[in-house]
Design a protein around this motif. Sequence first.
Motif, PDB file in Angstrom:
ATOM      1  N   THR A 206      -6.190  -3.953  -0.630  1.00 28.35           N
ATOM      2  CA  THR A 206      -7.649  -3.882  -0.484  1.00 28.35           C
ATOM      3  C   THR A 206      -7.939  -2.830   0.575  1.00 28.35           C
ATOM      4  N   PHE A 207      -8.165  -1.611   0.140  1.00 27.06           N
ATOM      5  CA  PHE A 207      -8.220  -0.461   1.048  1.00 27.06           C
ATOM      6  C   PHE A 207      -9.230  -0.666   2.170  1.00 27.06           C
TER       7      PHE A 207
ATOM      8  N   GLN B 170      -0.397   8.732   0.260  1.00 25.61           N
ATOM      9  CA  GLN B 170       0.014  10.100  -0.056  1.00 25.61           C
ATOM     10  C   GLN B 170      -0.934  11.064   0.628  1.00 25.61           C
TER      11      GLN B 170
ATOM     12  N   VAL C   7       0.847  -1.192   0.000  1.00 28.51           N
ATOM     13  CA  VAL C   7       0.000   0.000   0.000  1.00 28.51           C
ATOM     14  C   VAL C   7       0.877   1.234   0.000  1.00 28.51           C
ATOM     15  N   GLN C   8       0.585   2.152  -0.901  1.00 25.05           N
ATOM     16  CA  GLN C   8       1.274   3.442  -0.916  1.00 25.05           C
ATOM     17  C   GLN C   8       0.290   4.515  -0.478  1.00 25.05           C
TER      18      GLN C   8
ATOM     19  N   LYS D  86     -13.306   5.954  -2.784  1.00 20.43           N
ATOM     20  CA  LYS D  86     -12.240   6.847  -3.250  1.00 20.43           C
ATOM     21  C   LYS D  86     -10.888   6.465  -2.679  1.00 20.43           C
ATOM     22  N   ARG D  87     -10.854   5.425  -1.864  1.00 24.09           N
ATOM     23  CA  ARG D  87      -9.605   4.959  -1.265  1.00 24.09           C
ATOM     24  C   ARG D  87      -8.919   6.097  -0.498  1.00 24.09           C
ATOM     25  N   THR D  88      -9.704   6.857   0.184  1.00 20.10           N
ATOM     26  CA  THR D  88      -9.198   8.065   0.821  1.00 20.10           C
ATOM     27  C   THR D  88      -9.726   8.182   2.247  1.00 20.10           C
TER      28      THR D  88
ATOM     29  N   LEU E 104      -4.635   9.549   0.200  1.00 17.82           N
ATOM     30  CA  LEU E 104      -5.041   8.639  -0.866  1.00 17.82           C
ATOM     31  C   LEU E 104      -4.170   7.392  -0.817  1.00 17.82           C
ATOM     32  N   ALA E 105      -4.816   6.252  -0.848  1.00 15.87           N
ATOM     33  CA  ALA E 105      -4.105   4.978  -0.811  1.00 15.87           C
ATOM     34  C   ALA E 105      -4.160   4.303  -2.169  1.00 15.87           C
ATOM     35  N   SER E 106      -3.061   3.709  -2.548  1.00 18.45           N
ATOM     36  CA  SER E 106      -3.029   2.912  -3.768  1.00 18.45           C
ATOM     37  C   SER E 106      -2.467   1.534  -3.436  1.00 18.45           C
ATOM     38  N   GLY E 107      -2.989   0.532  -4.127  1.00 17.72           N
ATOM     39  CA  GLY E 107      -2.569  -0.838  -3.850  1.00 17.72           C
ATOM     40  C   GLY E 107      -3.319  -1.417  -2.664  1.00 17.72           C
TER      41      GLY E 107
END
Length: 119
Positions: A27-28, A4, A1-2, A74-76, A22-25
């Motif tokens: 399963t948030f 920002q 998970v990255q 929004k993975r946020t 904001l998360a990427s990668g």
Amino acid sequence: VQLQASGGGLVQAGGSLRLSCLASGGTFSSYAMGWFRQAPGKERELLSAHSPGYTTYCTDSVRGRFTFSRNNAKRTVYLQMNNLKSEDTAVYFCAAQLGDFRNPQYNYWGPGTLVTVSS
């Protein structure tokens, strides 16, 4: 998970800011997410956090002024900060883990965003 984080900046005492992370990668929706801060010369502290299926935690020093929210689509995650005080000046970080938010071992950290509150 990255991760920002964004939204930091300079604000006058009594003002407001909203931080976003904001998360990427990964399963948030499965991750516990937390907001931390570290002021110069002080230890990092957990401000607010949430684990899936649990109520949101908020530390006493910011309860009533800071509000955690989460949008899985929004993975946020967000940290709404109101009535800011000079002592809120710090670098703010978001972090994630697959365990309970009360577990101090967060595995993933964003680079931090600086909040400066002028009196």
